[in-house]
Every structure is written in C-alpha cells, then in structure tokens.
Motif scaffolding. Structure first.
Motif, PDB file in Angstrom:
ATOM      1  N   ILE A   1      10.120   2.653  -1.349  1.00  0.00           N
ATOM      2  CA  ILE A   1       9.881   2.502  -1.977  1.00  0.00           C
ATOM      3  C   ILE A   1       9.050   1.308  -2.991  1.00  0.00           C
ATOM      4  O   ILE A   1      10.231   0.622  -2.699  1.00  0.00           O
ATOM      5  CB  ILE A   1      10.586   3.021  -3.352  1.00  0.00           C
ATOM      6  CG1 ILE A   1      10.630   4.605  -2.695  1.00  0.00           C
ATOM      7  CG2 ILE A   1      10.092   2.967  -4.862  1.00  0.00           C
ATOM      8  CD1 ILE A   1       9.442   5.320  -3.225  1.00  0.00           C
ATOM      9  N   HIS A   2       8.020   0.465  -3.196  1.00  0.00           N
ATOM     10  CA  HIS A   2       7.822  -0.928  -3.858  1.00  0.00           C
ATOM     11  C   HIS A   2       7.113  -0.709  -5.478  1.00  0.00           C
ATOM     12  O   HIS A   2       6.751   0.316  -5.562  1.00  0.00           O
ATOM     13  CB  HIS A   2       7.013  -1.549  -3.237  1.00  0.00           C
ATOM     14  CG  HIS A   2       6.553  -1.430  -1.858  1.00  0.00           C
ATOM     15  ND1 HIS A   2       7.352  -2.133  -0.700  1.00  0.00           N
ATOM     16  CD2 HIS A   2       6.158   0.182  -0.662  1.00  0.00           C
ATOM     17  CE1 HIS A   2       7.731  -2.113   0.386  1.00  0.00           C
ATOM     18  NE2 HIS A   2       6.663  -1.316   0.839  1.00  0.00           N
ATOM     19  N   HIS A   3       8.037  -1.070  -6.197  1.00  0.00           N
ATOM     20  CA  HIS A   3       7.383  -1.385  -7.398  1.00  0.00           C
ATOM     21  C   HIS A   3       6.923  -2.707  -7.677  1.00  0.00           C
ATOM     22  O   HIS A   3       6.378  -3.763  -7.156  1.00  0.00           O
ATOM     23  CB  HIS A   3       9.006  -1.606  -8.124  1.00  0.00           C
ATOM     24  CG  HIS A   3       8.495  -1.936  -9.662  1.00  0.00           C
ATOM     25  ND1 HIS A   3       8.804  -0.936 -10.594  1.00  0.00           N
ATOM     26  CD2 HIS A   3       8.755  -3.336 -10.827  1.00  0.00           C
ATOM     27  CE1 HIS A   3       8.430  -1.714 -11.696  1.00  0.00           C
ATOM     28  NE2 HIS A   3       8.480  -2.707 -11.864  1.00  0.00           N
ATOM     29  N   VAL A   4       5.360  -2.238  -8.309  1.00  0.00           N
ATOM     30  CA  VAL A   4       4.624  -3.481  -8.817  1.00  0.00           C
ATOM     31  C   VAL A   4       4.435  -3.105  -9.973  1.00  0.00           C
ATOM     32  O   VAL A   4       4.205  -2.119 -10.715  1.00  0.00           O
ATOM     33  CB  VAL A   4       3.099  -3.076  -8.056  1.00  0.00           C
ATOM     34  CG1 VAL A   4       1.512  -4.028  -8.385  1.00  0.00           C
ATOM     35  CG2 VAL A   4       3.781  -2.627  -6.498  1.00  0.00           C
ATOM     36  N   SER A   5       4.530  -4.098 -10.873  1.00  0.00           N
ATOM     37  CA  SER A   5       4.480  -4.433 -12.311  1.00  0.00           C
ATOM     38  C   SER A   5       2.886  -4.469 -12.313  1.00  0.00           C
ATOM     39  O   SER A   5       2.322  -4.878 -11.699  1.00  0.00           O
ATOM     40  CB  SER A   5       4.831  -5.905 -12.759  1.00  0.00           C
ATOM     41  OG  SER A   5       3.931  -6.980 -12.159  1.00  0.00           O
TER      42      SER A   5
ATOM     43  N   LYS B   1       1.049  -1.430  -0.244  1.00  0.00           N
ATOM     44  CA  LYS B   1       0.091  -0.274  -0.007  1.00  0.00           C
ATOM     45  C   LYS B   1       0.854   1.173   0.177  1.00  0.00           C
ATOM     46  O   LYS B   1       1.973   1.082   0.448  1.00  0.00           O
ATOM     47  CB  LYS B   1      -0.912  -0.126   1.297  1.00  0.00           C
ATOM     48  CG  LYS B   1      -2.035   1.147   1.101  1.00  0.00           C
ATOM     49  CD  LYS B   1      -2.338   1.497   2.756  1.00  0.00           C
ATOM     50  CE  LYS B   1      -3.420   2.532   2.607  1.00  0.00           C
ATOM     51  NZ  LYS B   1      -3.975   2.216   4.320  1.00  0.00           N
ATOM     52  N   GLY B   2       0.454   1.891  -0.518  1.00  0.00           N
ATOM     53  CA  GLY B   2       1.349   3.641  -0.954  1.00  0.00           C
ATOM     54  C   GLY B   2       0.645   4.256  -1.564  1.00  0.00           C
ATOM     55  O   GLY B   2      -0.058   4.375  -2.684  1.00  0.00           O
TER      56      GLY B   2
ATOM     57  N   GLU C   1       6.100   7.076  -9.263  1.00  0.00           N
ATOM     58  CA  GLU C   1       6.200   7.187 -10.347  1.00  0.00           C
ATOM     59  C   GLU C   1       5.032   6.203 -11.182  1.00  0.00           C
ATOM     60  O   GLU C   1       5.285   5.037 -11.148  1.00  0.00           O
ATOM     61  CB  GLU C   1       7.058   6.478 -10.011  1.00  0.00           C
ATOM     62  CG  GLU C   1       8.395   6.373 -11.871  1.00  0.00           C
ATOM     63  CD  GLU C   1       9.717   6.368 -11.671  1.00  0.00           C
ATOM     64  OE1 GLU C   1      10.045   5.749 -12.383  1.00  0.00           O
ATOM     65  OE2 GLU C   1      10.126   6.798 -10.467  1.00  0.00           O
ATOM     66  N   ILE C   2       5.108   6.065 -13.014  1.00  0.00           N
ATOM     67  CA  ILE C   2       4.597   5.953 -13.738  1.00  0.00           C
ATOM     68  C   ILE C   2       5.392   5.302 -14.202  1.00  0.00           C
ATOM     69  O   ILE C   2       5.436   6.863 -15.366  1.00  0.00           O
ATOM     70  CB  ILE C   2       2.916   5.831 -13.930  1.00  0.00           C
ATOM     71  CG1 ILE C   2       1.846   6.526 -12.464  1.00  0.00           C
ATOM     72  CG2 ILE C   2       2.353   5.077 -14.732  1.00  0.00           C
ATOM     73  CD1 ILE C   2       1.163   7.758 -13.530  1.00  0.00           C
ATOM     74  N   GLY C   3       6.292   4.081 -14.532  1.00  0.00           N
ATOM     75  CA  GLY C   3       6.408   3.355 -15.402  1.00  0.00           C
ATOM     76  C   GLY C   3       5.916   2.805 -16.776  1.00  0.00           C
ATOM     77  O   GLY C   3       4.668   2.985 -16.804  1.00  0.00           O
ATOM     78  N   ARG C   4       6.945   2.477 -17.161  1.00  0.00           N
ATOM     79  CA  ARG C   4       6.585   1.265 -18.733  1.00  0.00           C
ATOM     80  C   ARG C   4       5.972   0.367 -18.772  1.00  0.00           C
ATOM     81  O   ARG C   4       5.225  -0.453 -19.169  1.00  0.00           O
ATOM     82  CB  ARG C   4       7.433   1.642 -19.575  1.00  0.00           C
ATOM     83  CG  ARG C   4       7.539   3.206 -20.513  1.00  0.00           C
ATOM     84  CD  ARG C   4       8.355   3.357 -21.723  1.00  0.00           C
ATOM     85  NE  ARG C   4       8.388   3.941 -22.416  1.00  0.00           N
ATOM     86  CZ  ARG C   4       9.163   5.023 -22.419  1.00  0.00           C
ATOM     87  NH1 ARG C   4       9.522   5.335 -21.316  1.00  0.00           N
ATOM     88  NH2 ARG C   4       7.961   5.614 -23.278  1.00  0.00           N
ATOM     89  N   LEU C   5       7.222  -0.340 -17.642  1.00  0.00           N
ATOM     90  CA  LEU C   5       6.468  -1.534 -17.340  1.00  0.00           C
ATOM     91  C   LEU C   5       5.755  -1.845 -15.636  1.00  0.00           C
ATOM     92  O   LEU C   5       5.762  -3.052 -15.388  1.00  0.00           O
ATOM     93  CB  LEU C   5       7.970  -2.646 -16.939  1.00  0.00           C
ATOM     94  CG  LEU C   5       8.482  -2.325 -18.499  1.00  0.00           C
ATOM     95  CD1 LEU C   5       9.619  -3.391 -18.444  1.00  0.00           C
ATOM     96  CD2 LEU C   5       7.897  -3.694 -19.396  1.00  0.00           C
ATOM     97  N   GLY C   6       5.830  -1.128 -15.101  1.00  0.00           N
ATOM     98  CA  GLY C   6       4.991  -0.849 -13.634  1.00  0.00           C
ATOM     99  C   GLY C   6       5.254   0.126 -12.732  1.00  0.00           C
ATOM    100  O   GLY C   6       5.824   0.986 -13.099  1.00  0.00           O
TER     101      GLY C   6
END
Length: 239
Positions: free
Chosen positions: A140-144, A121-122, A126-131
């Motif tokens: 910071i957590h990266h979610v695909s 939860k957060g 950042e809105i990337g191309r892959l996640g």
C-alpha cells in the motif's frame, strides 16, 4: 462595535450552528446511502446521487469555514489570532485537504480505478481527506493530494492487482430463490476473492437484476468470482 459583535456571536450560537450543520450532514449522508443501495426513483436515481455526492464533497469545507468564522466573531482580536496561528501551523495539511476536494471532482479519482502517480502505480483502495492509498503488488502506498495536483497523474490499465468491477447479476430460469439480493450477499461473504477493505455495494435493477460493485484482491480472482457466481445459478454481466 465590539459589544454588538459579542452580543450576536456567542458560544451558545456556535453550538446551535454546529448542531444544525451536523444534522444536515448526516441527512445528506443518509440520502447518499439510500440512493446508492436502492433503485426506487428509476432514472432519477443517478442524477440525484451525483448531486448529493457533489454537495457532500464541498459541504464539509463550507461547514469548517462557517464554524471558524463564527468562532472568530465571538472575540475577533483573540480568536482571530488563534485562527491565524492554526492556519499557518497546518498550512500543508490545509493545502492537501483543498487539493483533495478539487481532485475528487475528477471521475478518475474513484475507488477501484488504477492510477499512475510518478513512480507509484496501483488501484485506489482508499480516498482519504489528505491523500489516496494505492494498492499494488508491492503493498500500500500513500500519495498526498498536493503531490497529485502538482505532479499530475494518469489513469492506467493492467492486471497486476485487483480492482473494482461493476456487475449486473440475473438469476437463471431454474433459480427460484425468493430473495436473490439477500441470498447473493450471504453467498459472497464466504468467497476468498473479495477485498473486504472496500465494502461491496448492491442495489436492485429492473426485474430481478442486481447491480453490484465489488473489489477483488487480485485481477486473476475476478474470473474465479464470475465462475463461482454462475455456479450459484446466476448470469453475470460485466459493465
């Protein structure tokens, strides 16, 4: 048939197509930036901004599809095999990429919104191309995107971390500064409350009003930021 294909689709043709598509891409990005930061078109600005943003969302995958198609048609047997191997090898990334384009049509996938995805939860930082990157008190957590699409997600609320806030800022009667937009930008660069990983955006509204989108480091900082803006001689309204 092979002669006809090779005569119509060449490396020079691929280069010309790539340059043309790149120019159109930068024109769309420039139009989005102008529409985001100005209010020249009045009520037409938001519909045009939404149209340009949606166009950009799907323009990139369409461009990739066009370029790959022209590349394959230069020498179909050989280049077709290369393209197939590339697709097979990068299938997981391609799936993430396509899932991201679908998810970004959802209004909830926006910088500053709070998201609950599985156990994570957060705030979307950042809105990337892959996640996505979700910022929480733990880091910071990266979610695909494929994970979000398969497992689902929920827009959440809370005050554990900072978030994006939309403000309408008006100068008070005794504030006679000649250029409020520039003055306010200069003042905000000195504050410790803003998360500069997300660049604040400003545009002029009706009269002397300024519309601002700012992300704070922690939710408690937002009240401090509003008080500081009021001390500078501005009324601050939260949208």
């Amino acid at each position: 048939m092979e002669y006809l294909l090779e005569s119509r689709f060449t490396w020079s043709r691929l280069l010309v197509v790539a340059i043309g598509l790149a120019i159109l891409y930068f024109l769309l990005r420039f139009a989005k930036q102008i529409l985001t930061n100005t209010n020249y078109l009045g009520e037409l600005r938001l519909p045009l901004l939404k149209t340009v943003s949606r166009t950009l969302l799907f323009y990139e995958p369409i461009v990739l599809l066009i370029l790959i198609s022209v590349f394959v048609l230069i020498r179909p047997p050989l280049h077709g095999l290369w393209a197939m191997l590339l697709i097979i090898g990068g299938f997981s990334h391609i799936r993430n990429y396509i899932s991201g384009r679908i998810l970004q049509m959802d209004q909830g996938i926006t910088l500053g919104n709070q998201l609950l995805a599985g156990q994570q939860k957060g705030v979307i930082s950042e809105i990337g191309r892959l996640g996505l990157q979700l910022k929480s008190g733990e880091g910071i957590h990266h979610v695909s995107y494929s994970h979000l699409l398969s497992q689902g997600f929920t827009q959440s609320s809370g005050e554990e971390v900072g978030g994006l806030h939309r403000l309408i800022i008006n100068p008070t009667e005794d504030n006679n500064h000649p250029n409020h937009l520039t003055h306010l930008k200069d003042l905000l660069t000195t504050t410790p409350y803003i998360d500069w990983n997300y660049q604040p955006s400003f545009n002029e509204g009706k009269g002397a009003a300024i519309h601002a989108n700012v992300m704070v480091r922690e939710e408690g900082h937002f009240r401090d930021l509003v008080r500081l803006i009021e001390e500078w001689g501005y009324d601050c309204q939260v949208v």
